[in-house]
Design a protein around this motif. Structure first.
Motif, short mmCIF file in Angstrom:
data_model
loop_
_atom_site.label_atom_id
_atom_site.label_comp_id
_atom_site.label_asym_id
_atom_site.label_seq_id
_atom_site.Cartn_x
_atom_site.Cartn_y
_atom_site.Cartn_z
N UNK A 1 -13.47 1.09 -8.05
CA UNK A 1 -12.75 2.37 -8.23
C UNK A 1 -11.53 2.43 -8.35
N UNK A 2 -10.66 3.12 -7.43
CA UNK A 2 -8.96 3.19 -7.55
C UNK A 2 -8.83 2.66 -6.14
N UNK A 3 -9.72 1.83 -5.96
CA UNK A 3 -9.38 0.64 -4.56
C UNK A 3 -9.83 -0.49 -4.69
N UNK A 4 -9.81 -1.02 -6.27
CA UNK A 4 -10.96 -2.39 -6.63
C UNK A 4 -10.11 -3.13 -5.66
N UNK A 5 -8.43 -3.51 -6.24
CA UNK A 5 -7.72 -3.70 -6.39
C UNK A 5 -7.54 -4.45 -4.76
N UNK A 6 -8.29 -3.45 -4.03
CA UNK A 6 -7.74 -4.73 -2.51
C UNK A 6 -8.77 -5.44 -1.76
N UNK A 7 -9.81 -5.77 -3.14
CA UNK A 7 -10.50 -6.68 -2.46
C UNK A 7 -10.12 -8.04 -2.49
N UNK A 8 -10.37 -9.03 -1.42
CA UNK A 8 -9.73 -10.19 -1.07
C UNK A 8 -8.09 -10.48 -1.15
N UNK A 9 -7.50 -9.32 -0.96
CA UNK A 9 -5.90 -8.90 -0.81
C UNK A 9 -5.63 -8.97 0.14
N UNK A 10 -4.45 -9.67 0.38
CA UNK A 10 -3.84 -9.86 1.71
C UNK A 10 -3.62 -8.23 2.17
N UNK A 11 -3.46 -6.89 1.77
CA UNK A 11 -2.68 -6.01 2.23
C UNK A 11 -3.84 -4.89 2.54
N UNK A 12 -5.34 -5.87 2.12
CA UNK A 12 -6.34 -4.59 2.55
C UNK A 12 -6.49 -4.48 3.91
N UNK B 1 -12.60 -0.32 21.27
CA UNK B 1 -12.43 -1.59 20.51
C UNK B 1 -12.94 -2.18 19.49
N UNK B 2 -12.08 -2.37 18.34
CA UNK B 2 -12.27 -3.14 17.30
C UNK B 2 -12.43 -4.47 17.12
N UNK B 3 -13.04 -4.84 16.79
CA UNK B 3 -12.71 -6.44 17.43
C UNK B 3 -11.93 -7.20 15.81
N UNK B 4 -12.27 -6.56 14.89
CA UNK B 4 -11.81 -7.43 13.46
C UNK B 4 -10.76 -6.14 12.30
N UNK B 5 -10.05 -6.64 11.65
CA UNK B 5 -9.73 -5.94 10.20
C UNK B 5 -10.21 -5.14 9.68
N UNK B 6 -11.97 -6.13 9.12
CA UNK B 6 -12.82 -5.79 8.38
C UNK B 6 -12.51 -6.28 7.11
N UNK B 7 -11.59 -7.39 6.94
CA UNK B 7 -10.69 -7.93 6.09
C UNK B 7 -11.70 -8.54 4.67
N UNK B 8 -12.82 -8.89 5.08
CA UNK B 8 -13.61 -9.41 3.98
C UNK B 8 -15.14 -8.37 3.38
N UNK B 9 -14.61 -7.40 4.01
CA UNK B 9 -15.47 -6.04 3.49
C UNK B 9 -15.32 -5.70 1.44
N UNK B 10 -16.74 -5.65 1.54
CA UNK B 10 -16.66 -5.43 0.15
C UNK B 10 -16.59 -3.98 -0.87
N UNK B 11 -15.43 -4.07 -1.26
CA UNK B 11 -15.16 -2.71 -2.01
C UNK B 11 -15.69 -1.67 -3.22
#
Length: 278
Positions: free
Chosen positions: A77-88, A64-74
């Motif tokens: 590199x190539x995924x940096x654009x996901x930081x703080x974005x809804x699609x993260x 069981x995972x409690x959250x999607x980790x939306x606020x995780x620090x990226x």
């Protein structure tokens, strides 16, 4: 989590388990283990090797995972654009799915989503509460957690959601596993996940075990007369590496080390301890 690099003679004297025969361990007579983790990647970093080992030994494993980790620090590199974005959030869901496939885990649910949601209630998405570093190795709560954050919602509601899953399970878990009381390193979501897991286990009379970070803690618990076991699972290293590679927004693998988004480098954890609390 460090590898357990002690000698076989020392391990035998301490009652530690290699491979393992579950008799006399925290896993004695266990047929279904329910792991409760806070965010994607926690499951692999803390207990990936153990979950894979249990599955290969025909013990049911549910995560069981409690959250999607939306606020995780990226990781830069190539995924940096996901930081703080809804699609993260969706990206981290996909990362988790890939990691679980490597570990062989096929039973996974999100807290707040059926079947881990109270019947007749609309699904609820518990969000990442965020954190800040208090000092090296110790996290603390973020000051701006949202109203939907795991730590902002009532503990009783979250426990009721987890109990909905436990009660609906075709094979009820006979052991629940989550973090120690400080969530391993102080992350508020880890600490809340521990409280939810322990409360649900207590409500149904299920055994509850906390994750231990090194063999010395297992030995200390044993010396105090508690049931604790350190499981040597270094043969799972390549499998854990493969699983961690899917969590590329959060960590990178460099040899036998994992490098976290903030640059912290630690040995990839395989061996792990459990201490029976309930």
């Amino acid at each position: 989590m460090p590898h357990g690099g002690t000698s076989s003679e020392s391990d035998e004297s301490q009652g530690l388990a290699h491979g393992f025969d579950t008799d006399g361990t925290v896993l004695d007579d266990v047929r279904h283990v329910l792991f409760v983790h806070a965010h994607p990647d926690d499951e692999t970093l803390a207990t990936g090797a153990l979950m894979a080992e249990l599955i290969d030994r025909d013990i049911l494993v549910t995560l069981v995972t409690c959250t999607r980790g939306e606020r995780g620090e990226v990781v830069p590199g190539p995924l940096s654009h996901l930081q703080g974005m809804p699609e993260f959030a969706a990206h981290r869901e996909n990362e988790l799915a890939g990691a679980l496939a490597e570990l062989g885990v096929t039973r996974h649910v999100w807290l707040g989503t059926p079947p881990a949601r109270v019947a007749q209630l609309e699904p609820r998405r518990y969000e990442d509460s965020g954190m800040r570093w208090v000092r090296e190795g110790l996290a603390g709560p973020a000051a701006d957690a949202s109203a939907n954050a795991l730590t902002s919602q009532p503990l009783a509601d979250e426990t009721a959601d987890l109990l909905a899953f436990v009660d609906a399970a075709h094979t009820a878990p006979d052991l629940v596993v989550s973090y120690n009381e400080i969530g391993g390193y102080g992350h508020p979501d880890h600490m809340r996940a521990r409280k939810v897991a322990e409360a649900a286990a207590r409500a149904r009379g299920i055994r509850f075990a906390e994750i231990l970070s090194d063999a010395a803690l297992a030995q200390k618990a044993q010396d105090a007369g508690e049931l604790a076991t350190w499981f040597h699972l270094d043969h799972r290293l390549d499998q854990v590496k493969a699983a961690l590679a899917h969590h590329a927004s959060q960590v990178s693998v460099d040899g036998d080390d994992v490098v976290h988004s903030g640059g912290q480098r630690t040995p990839i954890g395989t061996s792990v301890g459990l201490r029976l609390v309930l």
